[in-house]
Design a protein around this motif. Structure first.
Motif, PDB file in Angstrom:
ATOM      1  N   ARG A 216       0.822  -1.200   0.000  1.00  0.00           N
ATOM      2  CA  ARG A 216       0.000   0.000   0.000  1.00  0.00           C
ATOM      3  C   ARG A 216       0.864   1.261   0.000  1.00  0.00           C
ATOM      4  O   ARG A 216       0.576   2.227  -0.696  1.00  0.00           O
ATOM      5  N   TYR A 217       1.935   1.247   0.781  1.00  0.00           N
ATOM      6  CA  TYR A 217       2.815   2.412   0.813  1.00  0.00           C
ATOM      7  C   TYR A 217       3.510   2.600  -0.530  1.00  0.00           C
ATOM      8  O   TYR A 217       3.661   3.731  -1.019  1.00  0.00           O
ATOM      9  N   ARG A 218       3.964   1.514  -1.116  1.00  0.00           N
ATOM     10  CA  ARG A 218       4.614   1.624  -2.424  1.00  0.00           C
ATOM     11  C   ARG A 218       3.668   2.206  -3.465  1.00  0.00           C
ATOM     12  O   ARG A 218       4.044   3.083  -4.248  1.00  0.00           O
ATOM     13  N   ALA A 219       2.434   1.736  -3.473  1.00  0.00           N
ATOM     14  CA  ALA A 219       1.458   2.244  -4.433  1.00  0.00           C
ATOM     15  C   ALA A 219       1.140   3.699  -4.149  1.00  0.00           C
ATOM     16  O   ALA A 219       1.045   4.528  -5.068  1.00  0.00           O
ATOM     17  N   GLY A 220       0.982   4.067  -2.873  1.00  0.00           N
ATOM     18  CA  GLY A 220       0.657   5.452  -2.535  1.00  0.00           C
ATOM     19  C   GLY A 220       1.769   6.411  -2.891  1.00  0.00           C
ATOM     20  O   GLY A 220       1.518   7.508  -3.409  1.00  0.00           O
ATOM     21  N   VAL A 221       3.020   6.020  -2.621  1.00  0.00           N
ATOM     22  CA  VAL A 221       4.152   6.888  -2.964  1.00  0.00           C
ATOM     23  C   VAL A 221       4.280   7.032  -4.474  1.00  0.00           C
ATOM     24  O   VAL A 221       4.640   8.104  -4.981  1.00  0.00           O
ATOM     25  N   PHE A 222       3.967   5.987  -5.202  1.00  0.00           N
ATOM     26  CA  PHE A 222       4.020   6.074  -6.661  1.00  0.00           C
ATOM     27  C   PHE A 222       3.002   7.088  -7.177  1.00  0.00           C
ATOM     28  O   PHE A 222       3.302   7.876  -8.078  1.00  0.00           O
ATOM     29  N   VAL A 223       1.807   7.100  -6.594  1.00  0.00           N
ATOM     30  CA  VAL A 223       0.791   8.085  -6.988  1.00  0.00           C
ATOM     31  C   VAL A 223       1.256   9.494  -6.642  1.00  0.00           C
ATOM     32  O   VAL A 223       1.127  10.432  -7.445  1.00  0.00           O
ATOM     33  N   LEU A 224       1.808   9.677  -5.436  1.00  0.00           N
ATOM     34  CA  LEU A 224       2.289  11.002  -5.025  1.00  0.00           C
ATOM     35  C   LEU A 224       3.413  11.482  -5.928  1.00  0.00           C
ATOM     36  O   LEU A 224       3.449  12.650  -6.348  1.00  0.00           O
ATOM     37  N   SER A 225       4.333  10.590  -6.261  1.00  0.00           N
ATOM     38  CA  SER A 225       5.432  10.945  -7.175  1.00  0.00           C
ATOM     39  C   SER A 225       4.888  11.329  -8.549  1.00  0.00           C
ATOM     40  O   SER A 225       5.393  12.267  -9.184  1.00  0.00           O
TER      41      SER A 225
END
Length: 354
Positions: A216-225
């Protein structure tokens, strides 16, 4: 005092420097915003992405599509420019969200290879979806209009006897956007999400055992990036005043990776320093190519300024990897650590412990 001095200099620059330096500075600001985004992804979370240029293209072309009313066979919605910019950033985040299930499950070279596919897909769409992108020739970028002020050369605006055209007006907009992006990213890194991201980067198994939802964190950071890249694309389009498909290729993604490596992985300040170095170097080499040895004009058969710039910051990446693992920010921290501490007492006064 240092920050106050930097603020005064940044505000005063448009009153004294010519258009070349303002444009170069604006390119550096847009690159810094994009570099902060990929540093959150790669530097802080350890996810390698080669598709950052794709999300810049989504932001740039998304702004043009939402803001341009459309004419001469081109499509557009003709929305207010601020709303178009917000929607472009959200569209880049949506594109990142569609890819986030893959980003949440892949890591390392596998994620890097998967994101390269985004570049090829983006290039195909940019060249062939002509009603939206304008094809090979691209599209003109509508100027930003905010609070009744148009960020263009017209209508004429004069402040302190200095004509304020598009570059001068965009300079202050770029400063505000860069400051906001840096403050938000710094808050993320210093809070609980930042600690979780660093744990995932350094000890993924330990992070999972501690209860951190890694995928979930990996996916969320990818969206933020992706949203940071979209904002950088909007800023880049406003400065260029025309979107060109060829610009958003693999080389642009490599430039962003070079920015965060040179500046310092996992650091907001390092991302800004690296972006300034990588984005300004080709501009300076082009500007002073006549006075520099071994630099030839583009198309003359010699080493062009752009090629020379890539050679130089390629050498800088190798130097940083071998001798400066923390990048420019790490070097600055070492220099501060070596500085002798200042004494707060008068050496002639008696020791208060005596």
């Amino acid at each position: 005092m240092v920050w106050a001095a930097v603020t005064v200099v940044a505000v005063a620059i448009p009153f004294y420097l010519e258009g070349f330096w303002l444009q170069t500075g604006l390119f550096a600001m847009s690159a810094a915003v994009g570099a902060i985004g990929i540093n959150l992804l790669t530097g802080s979370t350890g996810q390698l992405s080669m598709g950052h240029a794709f999300f810049l293209a989504v932001g740039a072309y998304g702004y043009v599509y939402f803001a341009d009313p459309g004419q001469d066979g081109l499509l557009g919605l003709g929305l207010p420019a601020p709303l178009a910019a917000v929607l472009a950033v959200l569209t880049a985040g949506l594109a990142g969200g569609l890819f986030s299930p893959i980003a949440g499950r892949l890591k390392g070279a596998y994620l890097g290879i998967a994101t390269i596919a985004l570049i090829f897909l983006g290039q195909h769409l940019l060249f062939n979806a002509e009603p939206v992108t304008g094809g090979y020739n691209g599209r003109a970028v509508p100027p930003m209009e905010l609070f009744g002020l148009t960020f263009a050369d017209t209508p004429e605006l004069v402040l302190l006897n200095v004509p304020f055209g598009a570059l001068e007006r965009l300079w202050f907009l770029g400063l505000v956007l860069l400051l906001g992006a840096a403050v938000f990213a710094r808050g993320v890194l210093r809070g609980r999400p930042g600690r979780a991201m660093n744990t995932i980067r350094d000890h993924e198994i330990a992070a999972g055992v501690m209860g951190v939802p890694v995928a979930r964190y990996r996916a969320g950071v990818f969206v933020l990036s992706s949203m940071y890249a979209g904002l950088a694309g909007v800023m880049l389009a406003l400065v260029f005043q025309r979107t060109v498909p060829e610009y958003f290729g693999v080389l642009l993604s490599l430039d962003y990776l070079a920015m965060i490596v040179i500046g310092g992985l996992g650091s907001v300040g390092g991302a800004i320093l690296g972006a300034v170095f990588v984005s300004m170097l080709p501009q300076l080499l082009t500007r002073y190519s006549d006075a520099l040895p071994m630099i030839a004009e583009p198309g003359s058969g010699g080493v062009s300024p752009a090629e020379a710039a890539r050679i130089l910051y390629g050498a800088a990446v190798v130097t940083v990897v071998l001798f400066l693992p923390g990048g420019l920010m790490g070097l600055a921290a070492r220099l501060r650590a070596r500085r002798p501490p200042s004494s707060s007492t008068d050496p002639s006064s008696p020791d208060p412990r005596s």
